[in-house]
Design a protein around this motif. Structure first.
Motif, PDB file in Angstrom:
ATOM      1  N   ALA A  22      41.479  32.597  50.983  1.00  0.00           N
ATOM      2  CA  ALA A  22      42.700  31.859  50.630  1.00  0.00           C
ATOM      3  C   ALA A  22      43.876  32.818  50.471  1.00  0.00           C
ATOM      4  CB  ALA A  22      42.477  31.072  49.337  1.00  0.00           C
ATOM      5  N   ALA A  23      43.628  33.982  49.858  1.00  0.00           N
ATOM      6  CA  ALA A  23      44.701  34.968  49.694  1.00  0.00           C
ATOM      7  C   ALA A  23      45.227  35.422  51.045  1.00  0.00           C
ATOM      8  CB  ALA A  23      44.188  36.159  48.886  1.00  0.00           C
ATOM      9  N   LEU A  24      44.315  35.693  51.997  1.00  0.00           N
ATOM     10  CA  LEU A  24      44.758  36.114  53.324  1.00  0.00           C
ATOM     11  C   LEU A  24      45.530  35.005  54.030  1.00  0.00           C
ATOM     12  CD1 LEU A  24      41.639  38.115  54.583  1.00  0.00           C
ATOM     13  CD2 LEU A  24      43.845  39.031  53.841  1.00  0.00           C
ATOM     14  N   CYS A  25      45.088  33.761  53.848  1.00  0.00           N
ATOM     15  CA  CYS A  25      45.826  32.633  54.441  1.00  0.00           C
ATOM     16  C   CYS A  25      47.254  32.584  53.894  1.00  0.00           C
ATOM     17  CB  CYS A  25      45.110  31.320  54.148  1.00  0.00           C
ATOM     18  SG  CYS A  25      43.633  31.018  55.136  1.00  0.00           S
ATOM     19  N   GLU A  65      45.766  24.640  51.807  1.00  0.00           N
ATOM     20  CA  GLU A  65      46.900  24.606  50.879  1.00  0.00           C
ATOM     21  C   GLU A  65      47.545  25.984  50.793  1.00  0.00           C
ATOM     22  OE1 GLU A  65      47.679  23.478  46.158  1.00  0.00           O
ATOM     23  OE2 GLU A  65      45.753  22.997  47.110  1.00  0.00           O
ATOM     24  N   ALA A  66      46.718  27.027  50.741  1.00  0.00           N
ATOM     25  CA  ALA A  66      47.245  28.389  50.705  1.00  0.00           C
ATOM     26  C   ALA A  66      48.021  28.714  51.970  1.00  0.00           C
ATOM     27  CB  ALA A  66      46.102  29.382  50.514  1.00  0.00           C
ATOM     28  N   ALA A  67      47.561  28.174  53.105  1.00  0.00           N
ATOM     29  CA  ALA A  67      48.225  28.409  54.389  1.00  0.00           C
ATOM     30  C   ALA A  67      49.432  27.497  54.599  1.00  0.00           C
ATOM     31  CB  ALA A  67      47.226  28.208  55.529  1.00  0.00           C
ATOM     32  N   CYS A  68      49.696  26.627  53.632  1.00  0.00           N
ATOM     33  CA  CYS A  68      50.846  25.711  53.677  1.00  0.00           C
ATOM     34  C   CYS A  68      50.736  24.701  54.818  1.00  0.00           C
ATOM     35  CB  CYS A  68      52.164  26.478  53.772  1.00  0.00           C
ATOM     36  SG  CYS A  68      52.391  27.695  52.458  1.00  0.00           S
ATOM     37  N   ILE A  69      49.497  24.242  55.082  1.00  0.00           N
ATOM     38  CA  ILE A  69      49.265  23.226  56.099  1.00  0.00           C
ATOM     39  C   ILE A  69      48.337  22.158  55.534  1.00  0.00           C
ATOM     40  CG2 ILE A  69      49.635  24.764  58.064  1.00  0.00           C
ATOM     41  CD1 ILE A  69      46.620  25.092  58.281  1.00  0.00           C
ATOM     42  N   ILE A 131      43.213  32.978  62.753  1.00  0.00           N
ATOM     43  CA  ILE A 131      42.232  32.188  62.022  1.00  0.00           C
ATOM     44  C   ILE A 131      41.535  33.103  61.018  1.00  0.00           C
ATOM     45  CG2 ILE A 131      40.220  30.679  62.177  1.00  0.00           C
ATOM     46  CD1 ILE A 131      42.634  29.594  63.664  1.00  0.00           C
ATOM     47  N   VAL A 132      41.459  32.657  59.784  1.00  0.00           N
ATOM     48  CA  VAL A 132      40.716  33.377  58.747  1.00  0.00           C
ATOM     49  C   VAL A 132      39.374  32.666  58.578  1.00  0.00           C
ATOM     50  CG1 VAL A 132      40.655  34.135  56.348  1.00  0.00           C
ATOM     51  CG2 VAL A 132      42.830  34.106  57.595  1.00  0.00           C
ATOM     52  N   LEU A 133      38.314  33.292  59.078  1.00  0.00           N
ATOM     53  CA  LEU A 133      36.982  32.710  58.971  1.00  0.00           C
ATOM     54  C   LEU A 133      36.329  33.148  57.671  1.00  0.00           C
ATOM     55  CD1 LEU A 133      37.434  33.657  62.195  1.00  0.00           C
ATOM     56  CD2 LEU A 133      35.227  32.513  62.404  1.00  0.00           C
ATOM     57  N   GLU A 134      35.473  32.287  57.136  1.00  0.00           N
ATOM     58  CA  GLU A 134      34.699  32.612  55.942  1.00  0.00           C
ATOM     59  C   GLU A 134      33.213  32.471  56.254  1.00  0.00           C
ATOM     60  OE1 GLU A 134      33.690  30.966  51.465  1.00  0.00           O
ATOM     61  OE2 GLU A 134      35.454  30.166  52.501  1.00  0.00           O
ATOM     62  N   GLY A 135      32.437  33.457  55.859  1.00  0.00           N
ATOM     63  CA  GLY A 135      30.993  33.371  55.993  1.00  0.00           C
ATOM     64  C   GLY A 135      30.387  32.606  54.823  1.00  0.00           C
ATOM     65  N   ALA A 136      29.054  32.561  54.793  1.00  0.00           N
ATOM     66  CA  ALA A 136      28.342  31.860  53.723  1.00  0.00           C
ATOM     67  C   ALA A 136      27.235  32.758  53.204  1.00  0.00           C
ATOM     68  CB  ALA A 136      27.755  30.548  54.233  1.00  0.00           C
ATOM     69  N   GLY A 137      27.081  32.784  51.873  1.00  0.00           N
ATOM     70  CA  GLY A 137      26.035  33.608  51.298  1.00  0.00           C
ATOM     71  C   GLY A 137      26.189  35.039  51.754  1.00  0.00           C
ATOM     72  N   ARG A 484      50.803  20.881  39.990  1.00  0.00           N
ATOM     73  CA  ARG A 484      51.125  21.347  41.339  1.00  0.00           C
ATOM     74  C   ARG A 484      51.851  22.693  41.282  1.00  0.00           C
ATOM     75  NH1 ARG A 484      51.243  19.400  46.329  1.00  0.00           N
ATOM     76  NH2 ARG A 484      50.577  17.354  45.616  1.00  0.00           N
ATOM     77  N   GLN A 485      52.805  22.805  40.372  1.00  0.00           N
ATOM     78  CA  GLN A 485      53.521  24.071  40.233  1.00  0.00           C
ATOM     79  C   GLN A 485      52.578  25.188  39.806  1.00  0.00           C
ATOM     80  OE1 GLN A 485      56.189  24.806  36.748  1.00  0.00           O
ATOM     81  NE2 GLN A 485      57.779  25.042  38.315  1.00  0.00           N
ATOM     82  N   ARG A 486      51.634  24.850  38.893  1.00  0.00           N
ATOM     83  CA  ARG A 486      50.684  25.863  38.436  1.00  0.00           C
ATOM     84  C   ARG A 486      49.787  26.336  39.587  1.00  0.00           C
ATOM     85  NH1 ARG A 486      47.521  26.323  32.764  1.00  0.00           N
ATOM     86  NH2 ARG A 486      45.879  27.759  33.387  1.00  0.00           N
ATOM     87  N   ARG A 487      49.350  25.419  40.439  1.00  0.00           N
ATOM     88  CA  ARG A 487      48.519  25.811  41.578  1.00  0.00           C
ATOM     89  C   ARG A 487      49.295  26.710  42.540  1.00  0.00           C
ATOM     90  NH1 ARG A 487      43.737  23.358  42.808  1.00  0.00           N
ATOM     91  NH2 ARG A 487      44.090  23.462  45.055  1.00  0.00           N
ATOM     92  N   GLU A 488      50.542  26.348  42.821  1.00  0.00           N
ATOM     93  CA  GLU A 488      51.355  27.185  43.694  1.00  0.00           C
ATOM     94  C   GLU A 488      51.553  28.567  43.094  1.00  0.00           C
ATOM     95  OE1 GLU A 488      53.025  26.970  46.883  1.00  0.00           O
ATOM     96  OE2 GLU A 488      51.282  25.647  46.948  1.00  0.00           O
ATOM     97  N   GLN A 489      51.814  28.612  41.802  1.00  0.00           N
ATOM     98  CA  GLN A 489      51.970  29.902  41.138  1.00  0.00           C
ATOM     99  C   GLN A 489      50.675  30.705  41.191  1.00  0.00           C
ATOM    100  OE1 GLN A 489      53.302  28.620  37.257  1.00  0.00           O
ATOM    101  NE2 GLN A 489      55.473  28.659  37.838  1.00  0.00           N
ATOM    102  N   SER A 490      49.538  30.008  41.051  1.00  0.00           N
ATOM    103  CA  SER A 490      48.246  30.696  41.105  1.00  0.00           C
ATOM    104  C   SER A 490      47.975  31.250  42.499  1.00  0.00           C
ATOM    105  CB  SER A 490      47.124  29.741  40.690  1.00  0.00           C
ATOM    106  OG  SER A 490      47.191  29.437  39.313  1.00  0.00           O
ATOM    107  N   LEU A 491      48.290  30.477  43.534  1.00  0.00           N
ATOM    108  CA  LEU A 491      48.102  30.965  44.894  1.00  0.00           C
ATOM    109  C   LEU A 491      49.008  32.158  45.185  1.00  0.00           C
ATOM    110  CD1 LEU A 491      47.723  27.571  46.784  1.00  0.00           C
ATOM    111  CD2 LEU A 491      46.004  29.380  46.676  1.00  0.00           C
ATOM    112  N   ASP A 492      50.248  32.081  44.704  1.00  0.00           N
ATOM    113  CA  ASP A 492      51.162  33.208  44.896  1.00  0.00           C
ATOM    114  C   ASP A 492      50.698  34.430  44.104  1.00  0.00           C
ATOM    115  OD1 ASP A 492      52.832  31.888  46.664  1.00  0.00           O
ATOM    116  OD2 ASP A 492      54.213  31.187  45.108  1.00  0.00           O
TER     117      ASP A 492
END
Length: 525
Positions: A22-25, A65-69, A131-137, A484-492
């Motif tokens: 999410a941070a990279l996005c 959401e982090a990627a703004c899409i 594209i930011v891919l995520e693995g599992a485990g 919503r503002q708190r989530r945006e602040q957290s992502l930033d």
């Protein structure tokens, strides 16, 4: 395929892959790139619903959401929802594909499902720059690698450079990094561009000798050390992120307190607890103390008891009865407040039947607090809904707002019995007309709704808390959060922390894209 790609892998589950992805996005989006997240297969009881009414893993919705899409079903084409007894409900492109045993799924996923995942990746790749891919485990689960479709096989298809994440907070980070790389095949190791140490607390100077040694052993660079980030208020992907169920350290639950004390909300931690992110916004409120509970003793001091969503509703109701939680809730309902969300609402009704054996083979009596009964159906209801409460009050208290919004993910079809009072009237994109949702108990101190995420809307959550505190003779809240503002602040804040902790210039290069001049100058300094 048009997009470049980079993949976030982990040495194990819960090392921070989802949040670092999410941070990279967010960082790529801030730098002006069209970026999308992707995880070919996710296993989680936390899901989200796209605008089209399709179900995906909640982590990918957060990354979108982090990627703004807007979230897309192509970001998580395969979602596994465990149903118990080593079986899972398999969601493909947002809809139920089947319920399979672990062994059966293991045999079929490469031949039947991996091509579908590749199609979704190609769709996103055509529309985005990166594209930011995520693995599992872990990619080194050697017992499963031959049929794995989410780690190295996907990295190869996407031609992605991989960043390996190790969690130092749980200990053994150097051994886990080395062991993971050693268990990969040579061609897989070549895809590991470097590693990041995550969730670090302490003096970085004490860590540096270990970093130099492990870089030599791995032949891979350390891209950075990300500090532990407290109070992010961002979605956890699985129950490993929940607070410990026995860590009831809040002293406000131990004594009567004053009228200004927090409202005590107990959420029943069902064995098949689903969508526990429903309560993140409540947990963030300073006027609330929310605990996840599994015993009658833990429920005893609660002002509000919430029965959450469940993947196995009848089984969870049997579990509640075996632990005498049903008696505690019925006793509490005589003077306190009770809420049911989705499966929790079904449990509060009079009866749950399952004629198609979707979750259970029996009929079970509910707690009887709501005048409804539910029958499980083969088709799952998935849609984003909004509307308004049918009454201008809650718990007998007037409301400043009656708007509600959320998303539905359920198999059950609920029937209103004589004398039932519906909770809300809602509508949904792509559906004609309006629908009744939920139910309010006689007396008004209990209600149920199918709307997951109902507390994410500030106006409803604020009205709910004010009404609940008034009912419990507590003082009005001094301050209420803007979620919503708190989530945006957290992502930033997440993105800013990662920016300052890792070598972004090199990560951008491995992703096949360039830093803009401002970012490159900052990194060069």
């Amino acid at each position: 395929m048009r997009a470049r790609s980079i993949m976030v892998l982990g040495t194990s589950s819960h090392v921070g892959k989802s949040l670092l992805a999410a941070a990279l996005c967010r960082i790529f989006a801030q730098e002006g790139y069209r970026v999308a997240p992707f995880k070919s297969q996710n296993m989680s009881l936390n899901s989200a619903v796209t605008r089209e009414g399709l179900e995906i893993g909640r982590a990918q919705a957060l990354q979108a959401e982090a990627a703004c899409i807007l979230p897309s079903v192509h970001m998580n084409p395969i979602l596994l929802k465990p149903t118990g007894n080593m079986t899972s409900q398999v969601i493909v492109h947002g809809k139920i594909w089947g319920t399979l045993s672990a062994a059966n799924y293991h045999l079929r996923r490469v031949s039947e499902l991996f091509p579908l995942a590749c199609e979704s990746y190609q769709t996103l790749a055509f529309e985005n720059d990166v594209i930011v891919l995520e693995g599992a485990g872990s990619p080194a689960e050697i017992n499963l690698k031959s049929q794995d479709i989410v780690n190295m096989r996907m990295a190869e298809f996407a031609d992605a450079s991989c960043i390996l994440i190790g969690d130092i907070d749980r200990g053994g980070v150097f051994a886990s990094l080395l062991g993971t790389v050693e268990l990969l095949e040579p061609h897989e190791r070549s895809r590991i561009a470097g590693f990041i140490i995550n969730k670090f607390r302490g003096d970085i100077k004490l860590l540096e000798p270990g970093i130099r040694l492990i870089e030599e052993r791995l032949g891979k660079p350390c891209f950075g050390v990300v500090p532990y980030i407290a109070d992010l208020s961002l979605d956890e992907e699985d129950s490993l992120g929940l607070p410990a169920l026995d860590s009831h350290s809040d002293t406000s639950w131990q004594s009567p307190g004053t009228p200004s004390r927090p409202l005590r909300i107990a959420v029943v931690a069902l064995p098949s607890f689903s969508n526990f992110t429903d309560f993140d916004a409540l947990r963030a409120e300073p006027c609330v103390s929310l605990q996840f509970c599994r015993t009658p003793d833990q429920l005893a001091a609660a002002d509000v008891i919430i029965i959450p969503g469940s993947k196995q509703t009848a089984d969870d109701l049997y579990w509640m009865r075996s632990h005498h939680l049903d008696k505690s809730i019925l006793s509490h309902a005589k003077t306190g407040l009770v809420v049911g969300i989705c499966g929790g609402m079904q449990i509060l009704g009079t009866e749950i039947t399952d004629p198609h054996k979707m979750e259970s083979s029996s009929t079970v009596n509910g707690l009887g607090l709501l005048a409804i009964r539910t029958s499980m159906r083969p088709d799952k209801m998935t849609r984003i809904s909004c509307g308004h409460l049918l009454a201008p009050s809650l718990f007998g208290q007037p409301l400043s707002s009656t708007d509600v919004r959320g998303y539905e993910v359920h198999l059950g079809e609920t029937e209103y019995l004589e004398g039932a009072s519906p909770f809300a009237r809602i509508s949904a994109d792509g559906w004609n007309g309006t629908f009744l949702d939920g139910c309010i108990a006689d007396g008004g101190n209990a209600f149920g709704t199918y709307l997951h995420g109902i507390f994410d809307t500030d106006s409803f959550r604020h009205s709910f808390l004010i009404a609940a505190r008034q009912f419990c003779h507590l003082a009005a809240p001094e301050r209420l959060e803007d979620w919503r503002q708190r989530r945006e602040q957290s992502l930033d804040r997440l993105a800013t922390t990662v920016r300052s902790a890792v070598d972004l210039k090199t990560i951008f290069a491995f992703a096949g894209i360039t830093c803009n001049e401002e970012l490159q100058a900052k990194e060069d300094r």
